[in-house]
Scaffold this active site. Structure first.
Site, short mmCIF file in Angstrom:
data_model
loop_
_atom_site.label_atom_id
_atom_site.label_comp_id
_atom_site.label_asym_id
_atom_site.label_seq_id
_atom_site.Cartn_x
_atom_site.Cartn_y
_atom_site.Cartn_z
N GLU A 253 14.99 2.00 18.71
CA GLU A 253 14.19 3.20 19.04
C GLU A 253 13.37 3.07 20.32
OE1 GLU A 253 11.81 3.27 15.37
OE2 GLU A 253 10.02 3.06 16.61
N HIS B 194 9.69 8.41 14.35
CA HIS B 194 8.54 7.53 14.03
C HIS B 194 7.24 8.33 13.93
CE1 HIS B 194 7.57 2.99 14.13
NE2 HIS B 194 6.62 3.63 13.47
N ASP C 43 9.73 -6.65 -5.38
CA ASP C 43 8.78 -7.24 -4.44
C ASP C 43 8.67 -8.72 -4.82
OD1 ASP C 43 6.01 -5.91 -2.74
OD2 ASP C 43 6.20 -8.06 -3.17
N LYS D 33 0.82 -1.22 0.00
CA LYS D 33 0.00 0.00 0.00
C LYS D 33 0.86 1.27 0.00
CE LYS D 33 -2.10 -1.75 3.63
NZ LYS D 33 -1.68 -3.15 3.52
N ILE D 34 1.89 1.30 0.85
CA ILE D 34 2.68 2.53 0.99
C ILE D 34 3.68 2.68 -0.15
CG2 ILE D 34 4.34 3.73 2.49
CD1 ILE D 34 2.87 2.30 4.88
N ASP E 75 12.86 7.40 9.61
CA ASP E 75 11.77 7.70 10.55
C ASP E 75 11.72 6.62 11.63
OD1 ASP E 75 9.46 9.26 11.37
OD2 ASP E 75 8.25 7.53 10.75
N ARG F 32 10.64 -0.07 9.32
CA ARG F 32 11.02 -0.54 10.65
C ARG F 32 12.54 -0.45 10.76
NH1 ARG F 32 6.61 0.29 11.87
NH2 ARG F 32 5.03 -1.06 12.81
P1 NAD Z 1 1.89 -3.94 2.83
O1 NAD Z 1 1.68 -5.23 3.56
O2 NAD Z 1 0.75 -3.33 2.10
O3 NAD Z 1 3.11 -4.11 1.79
C1 NAD Z 1 4.33 -4.72 2.11
C2 NAD Z 1 4.95 -5.23 0.81
O4 NAD Z 1 6.29 -5.66 1.09
C3 NAD Z 1 4.20 -6.41 0.18
O5 NAD Z 1 3.90 -6.12 -1.17
C4 NAD Z 1 5.20 -7.56 0.30
O6 NAD Z 1 5.09 -8.50 -0.77
C5 NAD Z 1 6.51 -6.80 0.25
N1 NAD Z 1 7.67 -7.53 0.77
C6 NAD Z 1 7.74 -8.39 1.81
N2 NAD Z 1 9.00 -8.83 1.95
C7 NAD Z 1 9.75 -8.23 0.98
C8 NAD Z 1 11.13 -8.26 0.62
N3 NAD Z 1 12.02 -9.01 1.29
N4 NAD Z 1 11.54 -7.48 -0.43
C9 NAD Z 1 10.67 -6.71 -1.11
N5 NAD Z 1 9.35 -6.65 -0.81
C10 NAD Z 1 8.90 -7.38 0.24
O7 NAD Z 1 2.49 -2.93 3.92
P2 NAD Z 1 2.37 -1.35 3.94
O8 NAD Z 1 1.06 -0.93 4.49
O9 NAD Z 1 2.82 -0.80 2.62
O10 NAD Z 1 3.46 -1.00 5.07
C11 NAD Z 1 4.84 -1.30 4.91
C12 NAD Z 1 5.53 -1.14 6.25
O11 NAD Z 1 5.53 0.24 6.63
C13 NAD Z 1 4.81 -1.83 7.42
O12 NAD Z 1 5.17 -3.19 7.53
C14 NAD Z 1 5.28 -1.04 8.62
O13 NAD Z 1 6.41 -1.68 9.18
C15 NAD Z 1 5.70 0.30 8.03
N6 NAD Z 1 4.90 1.43 8.56
C16 NAD Z 1 5.55 2.47 9.16
C17 NAD Z 1 4.82 3.55 9.65
C18 NAD Z 1 5.48 4.74 10.31
O14 NAD Z 1 4.79 5.53 10.97
N7 NAD Z 1 6.77 4.94 10.15
C19 NAD Z 1 3.43 3.53 9.54
C20 NAD Z 1 2.80 2.45 8.89
C21 NAD Z 1 3.55 1.41 8.41
#
Ligand code: NAD
Length: 333
Positions: free
Chosen positions: A265, A297, A175, A155-156, A260, A236
């Protein structure tokens, strides 16, 4: 009443959770310290606990919670690497998370970090306030025409890819589960991880922390990166081996790093330590580099994201009592 002990409560959590629960039977007990094995007993009398990214929800903590009659651990975040899910399952505890909240909040913060670091806005801001109007040392580069590498197109990552494509960057992605249709529509090219590292001027991480992804960025992957590249991590902290990162910054191989999140942390981020001596030597070293930008964060911290998080958390708590399904994608055990 669904009495819920909210650990590590901040003013913005309190405000949004109270607003989301106005017409519900959820009752909050706000606590301003983290959930750990030592503080778990303080949830006594509650039916659920609500926790965030730096609470330590390990087996001992879960055993205490279960012993005090807690039925639900409701994470008010997406990632769940800080919860021992196997232990929760064995103890019969339900664990929920917020599977989706404004991914724009996090993606836009990643881009804000990139723009700030590249154009040295953080340094310019301090200088101008000191009436230093010199531009020496503030040279950046055009993003237009450069290559961005997006690791993880969930998603992000997808939103970051689309924003950077809009800047006129060539966007590569890696990915293990590529979405060719999305990539075609968005002008993104999937490549293998080594090619992404070798060709990208900017690498941005958008993957969960798992045993497989821990220290994905380490000495050997840093060696694959294009000299002078910028690395962004809003996912993370432990995705990056901090010791190796410091080495790559000292040698001048990396052009800059924006974080971030930080490997160690817990106990530092979200706290005001301004009157204290920083005990973490690696964080202290990172803070000395002119080409390192760190936020605490805060990528999720928009009104929209906080509203989404609070609403889903309340819905999950109510589902516990009503016997209705939890919000789709929320249930981890
Ligand atoms: P998501 O589950 O929608 O997408 C994660 C993607 O990573 C998936 O498409 C998956 O196939 C891919 N993936 C897994 N292992 C991989 C690898 N070794 N190499 C490449 N791709 C890989 O998750 P999202 O909603 O996009 O969020 C991503 C991360 O952002 C979360 O897991 C969370 O740790 C982090 N996050 C941080 C904050 C913040 O405030 N800093 C907030 C929300 C989420």
């Amino acid at each position: 009443m669904i009495t819920t002990a909210v650990y590590d409560t901040r003013p913005y959590d309190r405000e949004h959770l109270q607003r989301a629960s106005r017409d519900s039977d959820v009752e909050w007990r706000f606590l301003d310290f983290r959930l750990t094995r030592e503080t778990a007993a303080l949830a006594q009398g509650a039916r659920a606990v609500c926790v965030f990214v730096n609470d330590e929800v390990d087996r001992a903590c879960l055993e205490t919670l279960a012993g005090h009659g807690i039925a639900l651990v409701a994470l008010r975040c997406t990632g769940f690497n800080n919860v021992d899910l196997a232990a929760a399952k064995a103890l019969g505890l339900t664990v929920t998370r917020v599977p989706v909240y404004s991914p724009h909040a996090v993606a836009e913060h990643a881009v804000a970090l990139l723009l700030t670091l590249n154009r040295k806005i953080h340094r310019a801001f301090s200088r101008v306030r000191e009436l230093n109007f010199s531009l020496n040392g503030l040279v950046g580069f055009d993003l237009h025409g450069k290559t961005a590498g997006i690791v993880g197109t969930g998603k992000i990552g997808r939103i970051v890819a689309q924003i950077l494509h809009g800047f006129g960057m060539k966007v590569l992605a890696f990915d293990p589960f590529p979405d060719a249709n999305w990539a075609n529509r968005s002008g993104v090219t999937y490549v293998d991880a080594a090619s992404l590292a070798g060709f990208s001027d900017v690498v941005s991480l958008h993957i969960p922390l798992t045993p497989e992804t821990k220290h994905l960025i380490r000495q050997e992957t840093l060696d694959l990166m294009k000299p002078g590249a910028i690395l962004i991590n809003v996912s993370r902290g432990a995705l990056i081996d901090t010791t190796a990162l410091i080495g790559a910054l000292k040698s001048g191989r990396l052009g800059g790093v924006a974080l971030d999140v930080y490997e160690e942390e817990e106990g530092i981020f979200f706290e005001d330590l301004s009157g204290q001596v920083l005990q973490d030597d690696e964080l202290a070293r990172l803070l000395t580099f002119p080409n390192v930008l760190i936020t605490s964060h805060q990528a999720f911290l928009t009104r929209e994201a906080l509203t989404d998080i609070a609403r889903t958390t309340v819905d999950n708590l109510q589902a516990l009592d009503a016997g209705t399904p939890f919000v789709g994608g929320s249930v981890l055990t």
